[in-house]
Design an enzyme around this catalytic site. Structure first.
Site, PDB file in Angstrom:
ATOM      1  CB  CYS A 127      -0.947   0.021   1.206  1.00 40.04           C
ATOM      2  SG  CYS A 127      -0.111   0.202   2.808  1.00 40.04           S
ATOM      3  CD  GLU A 128       1.219   4.731  -4.126  1.00 41.22           C
ATOM      4  OE1 GLU A 128       0.833   5.906  -3.979  1.00 41.22           O
ATOM      5  OE2 GLU A 128       1.628   4.283  -5.211  1.00 41.22           O
TER       6      GLU A 128
END
Length: 355
Positions: A127-128
Site C-alpha cells: 500500500c502507499e
C-alpha cells in the site's frame, strides 16, 4: 553451494513480512513517510532480486492499495519484471473499506492465484502511504476466506498487531474496527451455501433513532446531523455520492440533552448496496462539524429492516468512551423500497495491469 542456500538461508527476503504461507506484506506499508522516487525504486528492485534468488520457480502477484487515479508507482517499477499488479482504492467514501463486490473480486482473485496446482504462486501485498487500514482489513478477510484463520475479531487483531498500536491513528480520525468487523462477518458467510455476495436489495433508510445520546457539547448533549453516502441510482453510473444530508437550518438541527428518552433523525433516503452513514454533531452556530460516529454496511445483510447499534458497533474517534455511555444504543430504521430501483449487482473490477 546451491544445496547449502536451499536449506540454510532464511527464506523470507528482507523487507517483507510473512503473514501466512506464500502471503507477504512489504514493510514500507508500516512507514510514516513515503520514500523518494530513487529510494523507492532501489527498495523494490532489491526485494525482487531476493525473491527471484530465493524462489526461482515462483510467480508473483501484487495487490496494491493506493489513492491515485492513474498508474501506481509500484506498477511503474515492476514493469521491468514479470509480475502482475492489481491496484485497489484505499477507501470508500472516507471509510477505509471497499465495496462488497470489490472485496469479493479481491478474495476470488487471490484464492484462484494461490490455488493453482503445480505452481508456486506467491501474493505480495503493498500500500502507499495511508493505505495500511484497508490493507489490514483485506488481509484479514483473505485469511478468513481461505480458512487459514478462524474468528473475525481474533484475526483482525492479529493483523492490526503487525503495525505499532498507534500507527492507524496517524491516518484516521475514527477507529474503523467496528465497520471492519461487520464486513468480516459478511465475508465469513460465504461458506453458508447461499449465493455470496448476495444481491443487495433496495431500501428506504427512513431514520436513525438515538436511544441514548452521546455527549458532544458543554452541557452533555448534541445537535445531530446525518450525512449518508451510497451508490448513485442513475443507470450505468457506478460512482458513489452523498445521497442525503440533514438541511442545515435551525428548524432541522435542534439540540438534544440527556433528559430526552430518544431522538429520531429523519432521512427518507433510498439506499442499495454499500452505505456509509455519518452522524455528526453541529456547533451552536451551525458552522462547526464533529463526527460523532460512522457506520458502513451493506443492505443485503440488513435483518428485519433494522440495523441495531451499540457502542461496540460504531466507528468513533479514538478514546471517546466518555462521550458514549456504556448503554449507548441506536437503530437505523429502513423499509422496503416500493418502487422499481436500479439493481447494482455488478462486478467492480480494480485497475488491472498485466506486466
Amino acid at each position: 553451494m546451491a544445496l547449502f542456500r536451499k536449506f540454510f538461508l532464511k527464506k523470507t527476503p528482507d523487507r517483507l513480512l510473512e503473514i501466512s504461507e506464500r502471503v507477504y506484506v512489504f514493510d514500507c506499508c508500516f512507514a510514516v513517510e513515503a520514500m523518494g522516487e530513487d529510494e523507492y525504486r532501489d527498495y523494490l528492485s532489491g526485494i525482487v532480486a531476493q525473491l527471484q534468488d530465493y524462489f526461482p520457480d515462483a510467480s508473483f502477484m501484487v495487490s496494491n492499495f493506493w489513492s491515485g487515479d492513474k498508474r501506481s508507482r509500484i506498477s511503474d517499477v515492476l514493469s521491468e519484471y514479470d509480475m502482475t499488479v492489481m491496484d485497489y482504492p484505499q477507501q470508500y467514501e472516507g471509510c477505509p473499506l471497499l465495496q462488497l463486490e470489490m472485496i469479493h473480486h479481491f478474495l476470488k482473485s487471490c484464492e484462484n492465484w494461490l490455488s493453482v496446482e503445480g505452481q508456486q504462486n506467491m501474493l505480495l501485498m503493498h500500500c502507499e502511504r495511508g493505505g495500511w487500514p484497508v490493507l489490514a482489513f483485506m488481509l484479514a478477510g483473505l485469511l478468513l476466506y481461505r480458512k487459514t484463520y478462524t474468528g473475525e475479531h481474533k484475526t483482525l487483531e492479529m493483523v492490526y498487531k503487525q503495525a505499532r498500536r498507534d500507527f492507524i491513528q496517524q491516518f484516521l480520525k475514527l477507529n474503523p474496527q467496528s465497520s471492519h468487523l461487520r464486513y468480516l462477518h459478511y465475508v465469513t458467510r460465504h461458506g453458508s451455501g447461499s449465493e455470496w455476495p448476495p444481491i443487495s436489495r433496495p431500501l428506504i433508510l427512513d431514520s436513525v433513532v438515538l436511544h441514548t445520546l452521546p455527549r458532544f457539547d458543554s452541557e452533555g448533549g448534541c445537535r445531530p446531523y446525518l450525512r449518508i453516502h451510497g451508490q448513485d441510482s442513475s443507470p450505468g453510473n457506478k460512482s458513489a455520492k452523498v445521497l442525503f444530508e440533514t438541511p442545515k437550518t435551525k428548524k432541522h438541527l435542534q439540540r438534544h440533552g440527556q433528559a430526552e428518552v430518544s431522538v429520531k433523525i429523519s432521512a427518507s433516503c433510498r439506499v442499495q448496496g454499500d452505505v456509509v452513514l455519518e452522524c455528526i454533531h453541529i456547533g451552536e452556530k451551525l458552522d462547526r462539524e464533529e463526527t460523532m460516529f460512522r457506520v458502513m454496511f451493506n443492505t443485503a445483510f440488513i435483518q428485519s429492516n433494522v440495523l441495531g447499534l451499540n457502542r461496540d458497533d460504531i466507528d468513533a474517534a479514538w478514546n471517546v468512551n466518555n462521550q458514549f455511555p456504556r448503554d449507548f444504543r441506536a437503530e437505523v430504521l429502513n423499509s422496503p423500497a416500493s418502487m422499481p430501483f436500479f439493481n447494482f449487482h455488478f462486478c467492480l473490477s480494480p485497475v488491472h495491469y498485466e506486466i
